[in-house]
Design an enzyme around this catalytic site. Structure first.
Site, short mmCIF file in Angstrom:
data_model
loop_
_atom_site.label_atom_id
_atom_site.label_comp_id
_atom_site.label_asym_id
_atom_site.label_seq_id
_atom_site.Cartn_x
_atom_site.Cartn_y
_atom_site.Cartn_z
N LYS A 186 80.60 77.51 12.76
CA LYS A 186 80.65 77.26 14.19
C LYS A 186 79.34 77.66 14.86
O LYS A 186 78.86 78.78 14.67
CB LYS A 186 81.79 78.06 14.80
CG LYS A 186 81.86 78.02 16.31
CD LYS A 186 82.33 76.67 16.82
CE LYS A 186 82.24 76.60 18.34
NZ LYS A 186 83.48 76.23 18.99
N HIS A 206 85.48 69.72 21.60
CA HIS A 206 86.01 69.63 22.97
C HIS A 206 85.07 68.85 23.90
O HIS A 206 84.56 69.37 24.87
CB HIS A 206 86.34 71.01 23.55
CG HIS A 206 85.35 72.12 23.26
ND1 HIS A 206 84.00 72.00 23.46
CD2 HIS A 206 85.54 73.37 22.80
CE1 HIS A 206 83.42 73.13 23.14
NE2 HIS A 206 84.33 73.98 22.73
N HIS A 221 90.68 72.75 16.19
CA HIS A 221 89.93 73.75 16.97
C HIS A 221 90.96 74.65 17.65
O HIS A 221 91.60 74.25 18.62
CB HIS A 221 89.05 73.07 18.01
CG HIS A 221 88.24 74.03 18.84
ND1 HIS A 221 86.92 73.82 19.13
CD2 HIS A 221 88.55 75.20 19.44
CE1 HIS A 221 86.45 74.82 19.87
NE2 HIS A 221 87.45 75.67 20.08
N ASP A 240 91.72 73.57 21.22
CA ASP A 240 91.00 74.66 21.89
C ASP A 240 91.99 75.53 22.66
O ASP A 240 91.63 76.10 23.69
CB ASP A 240 89.89 74.14 22.81
CG ASP A 240 88.87 75.23 23.15
OD1 ASP A 240 88.91 76.30 22.53
OD2 ASP A 240 88.05 74.99 24.05
N HIS A 262 79.73 73.95 19.77
CA HIS A 262 80.05 74.07 21.20
C HIS A 262 78.88 73.45 21.95
O HIS A 262 77.80 74.04 22.02
CB HIS A 262 80.25 75.54 21.61
CG HIS A 262 80.63 75.68 23.05
ND1 HIS A 262 81.89 76.04 23.47
CD2 HIS A 262 79.92 75.46 24.19
CE1 HIS A 262 81.94 76.04 24.79
NE2 HIS A 262 80.75 75.70 25.26
N HIS A 311 92.00 78.88 18.81
CA HIS A 311 91.73 80.32 18.93
C HIS A 311 93.04 81.07 18.73
O HIS A 311 93.98 80.88 19.52
CB HIS A 311 91.18 80.66 20.31
CG HIS A 311 89.86 80.00 20.59
ND1 HIS A 311 88.66 80.62 20.33
CD2 HIS A 311 89.56 78.78 21.09
CE1 HIS A 311 87.67 79.80 20.67
NE2 HIS A 311 88.18 78.68 21.13
O1 DOR Z 1 87.64 77.67 27.40
C1 DOR Z 1 87.21 78.17 26.38
N1 DOR Z 1 87.75 79.28 25.83
N2 DOR Z 1 86.15 77.61 25.79
C2 DOR Z 1 85.53 78.18 24.76
O2 DOR Z 1 84.58 77.64 24.32
C3 DOR Z 1 85.97 79.49 24.25
C4 DOR Z 1 87.37 79.73 24.54
C5 DOR Z 1 87.76 81.17 24.33
O3 DOR Z 1 87.47 81.72 23.27
O4 DOR Z 1 88.38 81.75 25.22
ZN ZN Z 2 87.15 76.98 21.64
#
Ligand code: DOR
Ligand code: ZN
Length: 347
Positions: free
Chosen positions: A99, A174, A14, A247, A136, A16
């Site tokens: 997702k 998460h 997971h 995450d 999520h 970003h």
């Molecule tokens: O803390 C987070 N940041 N949780 C999420 O679900 C999304 C992520 C984000 O994209 O910034």
């Molecule tokens: Zn995330």
């Protein structure tokens, strides 16, 4: 004396990576992972197979040469997602999962799902084709306290959706509560649960006690200490359904340190060092490989990485960047609140 440990190369289930200047800045910090499930919550979100393919190309271009990382793409489920496009993108090897964001649950989730009946045909097609759904797990009902949103999601959404689509393989992402740990454990035959690095380290006091600390604010928000301990136990147990999904979610300091700051902890640069320390502290270094390198691929029905990394424990604390530059912005790296003694490198 330095000690070292050799493990199969880990994966991040997971992650970003964002896009543009932020992607260029953060991608190198995940380059030593073998594979990563890439979150689709760009602006606008990645909703079609073609968009996922194009985003994968941009990620590959942003990685340093020689990077190990293979991006495993996901599609952002909306109420207009076409089941045929999902199945075709999976069959073509473009996506590894889909997702689900409940609409409004977190960063860029406005296009997410409000009415779960409307996505039933997609979920049924995914069950049929064996495509995992990454979830999520928080309700967005404003009447539900933010610290209860994960537990309520299990009862109101996750369990009913799984019962309505029995063959569906689901990753509860998460997880932040003992309720999440229990639900994943009970349903391990077709479920996985990812756990982040930061939720193993902080509880809600880190965000709120003695001053507000926006860099520890993420979603799902860190809960009370009993929940953190349940996550530590699950992760360090080495048990099958639990695996690493960092995450790692970079935001500029400008976006974090604002009257309405963004959710996300940027952990990519020091995740493996922190995890080694957590597992060492819990007397579980022999189970670190299960958590970061074996359980994830087993759930995703992939082989574990063949190559290895070497972790080295140093006698004195090691340094890592505390912030990085992204275009004109800075991004603060997650501070675990204790010195780190482990480094990792490809073996
Ligand atoms: O803390 C987070 N940041 N949780 C999420 O679900 C999304 C992520 C984000 O994209 O910034
Ligand atoms: Zn995330």
């Amino acid at each position: 004396m330095n000690t070292s440990l050799t493990l199969r190369r880990p994966d991040d289930w997971h992650l970003h990576l964002r896009d543009g200047a932020m992607l260029a800045a953060v991608a190198p910090y995940s380059a030593d992972f073998g594979r990563a499930i890439i979150m689709p919550n760009l602006v606008p979100p990645v909703v079609t197979g073609d968009q996922a393919r194009a985003y994968r190309d941009r990620i590959r271009a942003a990685l340093p040469s020689g990077a190990a990382l293979q991006p495993l793409m996901t599609l952002y489920l909306t109420e207009t997602t076409d089941p045929a496009d999902v199945v075709a993108a999976h069959a073509a090897g473009v996506i590894a999962a889909v997702k689900l964001y409940p609409a409004g649950a977190t960063t860029n989730s406005a296009s997410g799902v409000t009415d779960f009946d409307r996505v039933r045909p997609v979920l049924e097609a995914m069950a049929e084709a064996g495509i995992p759904l990454c979830v999520h797990g928080e309700v967005t009902d404003p009447a539900v306290d933010i610290f209860d949103r994960e537990a309520v999601f299990i009862d109101r959404v996750l369990d009913p959706v799984r019962r309505a689509t029995p063959g569906l393989r689901v990753v509860m992402e998460h997880i932040t509560t003992s309720d999440g740990v229990a639900y994943v454990t009970e349903n391990a035959s077709n479920m996985g649960g990812t756990i982040t690095t930061h939720h193993l380290v902080i509880n809600r006091n880190a965000i709120l006690a003695g001053g507000i600390r926006p860099h520890y604010y993420c979603l799902p928000v860190a809960k009370r200490e009993t929940h953190r301990l349940a996550l530590r136990k699950a992760a360090t147990s080495g048990q099958g359904p639990f695996f690493l999904g960092t995450d790692s979610a970079p935001h500029s300091d400008r976006a974090k340190l604002a009257p309405c700051g963004c959710a996300g902890c940027f952990t990519a640069p020091n995740t493996v060092s922190i995890l080694a320390q957590v597992f060492e502290e819990d007397g579980a270094l022999d189970r670190l490989e299960a958590f970061i390198s074996l359980n994830g691929p087993a759930f995703y029905r992939m082989a574990p990485n063949e190559d290895r990394i070497r972790l080295t424990r140093h006698d004195s604390a090691v340094s890592y960047p505390t912030e990085i530059a992204a275009g004109d912005e800075t991004v603060t790296v997650f501070d675990p609140g204790f010195p780190l003694f482990w480094t990792s490198e490809p073996a």
